[in-house]
Design a protein around this motif. Structure first.
Motif, PDB file in Angstrom:
ATOM      1  N   LYS A  46    -100.980   0.952  78.631  1.00  0.00           N
ATOM      2  CA  LYS A  46    -101.586  -0.075  77.760  1.00  0.00           C
ATOM      3  C   LYS A  46    -101.180  -1.465  78.245  1.00  0.00           C
ATOM      4  CE  LYS A  46    -102.182  -0.979  72.754  1.00  0.00           C
ATOM      5  NZ  LYS A  46    -102.197  -2.445  72.889  1.00  0.00           N
ATOM      6  N   ARG A  47     -99.905  -1.572  78.633  1.00  0.00           N
ATOM      7  CA  ARG A  47     -99.417  -2.854  79.154  1.00  0.00           C
ATOM      8  C   ARG A  47    -100.210  -3.260  80.409  1.00  0.00           C
ATOM      9  NH1 ARG A  47     -94.176  -4.215  77.086  1.00  0.00           N
ATOM     10  NH2 ARG A  47     -93.073  -2.455  76.143  1.00  0.00           N
ATOM     11  N   ALA A  48    -100.465  -2.271  81.262  1.00  0.00           N
ATOM     12  CA  ALA A  48    -101.221  -2.562  82.491  1.00  0.00           C
ATOM     13  C   ALA A  48    -102.622  -3.052  82.138  1.00  0.00           C
ATOM     14  CB  ALA A  48    -101.301  -1.313  83.353  1.00  0.00           C
ATOM     15  N   LYS A  49    -103.273  -2.307  81.243  1.00  0.00           N
ATOM     16  CA  LYS A  49    -104.662  -2.636  80.859  1.00  0.00           C
ATOM     17  C   LYS A  49    -104.745  -4.041  80.270  1.00  0.00           C
ATOM     18  CE  LYS A  49    -108.634  -0.746  78.427  1.00  0.00           C
ATOM     19  NZ  LYS A  49    -109.135  -0.015  77.327  1.00  0.00           N
ATOM     20  N   GLU A  50    -103.750  -4.350  79.418  1.00  0.00           N
ATOM     21  CA  GLU A  50    -103.739  -5.686  78.772  1.00  0.00           C
ATOM     22  C   GLU A  50    -103.608  -6.795  79.798  1.00  0.00           C
ATOM     23  OE1 GLU A  50    -101.764  -4.480  74.438  1.00  0.00           O
ATOM     24  OE2 GLU A  50    -100.536  -5.459  75.981  1.00  0.00           O
ATOM     25  N   HIS A  51    -103.109  -6.392  80.997  1.00  0.00           N
ATOM     26  CA  HIS A  51    -102.912  -7.404  82.033  1.00  0.00           C
ATOM     27  C   HIS A  51    -103.947  -7.297  83.132  1.00  0.00           C
ATOM     28  CE1 HIS A  51    -100.094 -10.589  82.920  1.00  0.00           C
ATOM     29  NE2 HIS A  51    -100.368 -10.378  84.182  1.00  0.00           N
ATOM     30  N   GLY A  52    -104.999  -6.485  82.848  1.00  0.00           N
ATOM     31  CA  GLY A  52    -106.085  -6.353  83.830  1.00  0.00           C
ATOM     32  C   GLY A  52    -105.702  -5.578  85.066  1.00  0.00           C
TER      33      GLY A  52
END
Ligand code: GRF
Length: 208
Positions: A46-52
Motif C-alpha cells: 500500500k505504501r508503494a502504491k501511495e507513492h506511485g
C-alpha cells in the motif's frame, strides 16, 4: 541512477524510510523500480502504491517447486532491470540461484548487531525477545550483503541502540527501528548507489 527493487513481507516501515530519504534528498542516485512482497496484503504494498511505485506479489506458495519460484523471481528482477535488491522486512529465504545471480547486489536489514541474535528463527520480535532474555545493555541494527547463509554476509553498516530496564520486545523493536534501521538502511543504499562501498578480504570498506 541505481535501479532498485525492494522485497517486503510486512508493514514496510523500512521501505517508507527509504522512500522518504529519496524524496528529501538524503539518498541520491536511486530509483525504486518495484516493491515485491510474498504477502498480497502486506501494508508495504500500500505504501508503494501511495507513492506511485509498482507493487507485485510473488509467493513461493504459488509455485510447485523452489526452482520455479526462483526462476519467477529472477525473471521479475531482470524485468525491472534490478541493479540492487533490498530486503526490507522480507521473511522468505531467497533462493540460492537468485543470490548467486545477484552476488554482491542484495542487501538486508537485520534488527540486531550481527553476529548477535541472528540466524535461523531470529526475525521480527523474536530478535528483541532474545536480546531482553540475554540481558544485553546495547542492541541495534545491521545492514549486510546477503550471501547463501542466514545473516552471514559482509556487514555494511551498524548502529547501536540502548536497551532500557523496562523495555518490552515491542518497545525495543520500535526504538531499534526509529533510531537505527530507518537511518542505516537508506544510508547504505545511498553509499552503494554512489559507489562508496567496496569489499576487501570479505570486509566492507567505505570510501570517504
Ligand atoms: C523490522 O524489525 C525489520 O528489522 C525486520 O522486519 C521488521 C519489519 O520491518 N527486517 P518493516 O516495518 O516491514 O520494514
Amino acid at each position: 541512477m541505481l535501479n532498485t527493487v525492494v522485497l517486503v513481507s510486512g508493514g514496510g516501515t523500512n521501505l517508507q524510510a527509504l522512500i522518504d530519504s529519496i524524496d528529501n534528498g538524503k539518498v541520491t542516485n536511486v530509483s525504486i523500480k518495484a516493491v515485491i512482497s510474498n504477502k498480497k496484503d502486506a501494508y508495504a504494498l500500500k505504501r508503494a502504491k501511495e507513492h506511485g511505485i509498482e507493487g507485485r506479489c510473488i509467493s513461493p506458495k504459488d509455485y510447485n517447486t523452489r526452482e520455479e519460484f526462483a526462476d519467477a523471481m529472477l525473471a521479475v528482477l531482470k524485468g525491472y532491470g534490478a541493479e540492487l535488491v533490498v530486503l526490507a522486512g522480507y521473511l522468505v529465504i531467497v533462493p540460492k540461484k537468485v543470490i548467486r545471480e545477484y552476488e554482491g547486489r542484495i542487501i538486508n536489514i537485520h534488527p540486531s548487531l550481527i553476529p548477535s541474535h541472528c540466524g535461523a528463527g531470529y526475525y521480527g520480535l523474536h530478535v528483541h525477545e532474545s536480546v531482553l532474555k540475554r540481558g544485553n545493555k546495547v542492541t541495534g541494527a545491521t545492514v549486510h550483503f546477503v550471501d547463501e547463509g542466514t545473516d552471514t554476509g559482509p556487514i555494511i553498516l551498524q548502529k547501536a541502540v540502548e536497551v532500557k530496564d523496562d523495555d518490552t520486545p515491542e518497545i525495543l523493536q520500535r526504538r531499534v527501528m526509529e533510531e537505527a534501521e530507518w537511518n542505516i538502511l537508506p544510508e547504505a543504499v545511498d553509499l552503494i548507489a554512489n559507489d562508496k562501498v567496496y569489499i576487501e578480504n570479505n570486509i566492507v570498506k567505505i570510501r570517504k
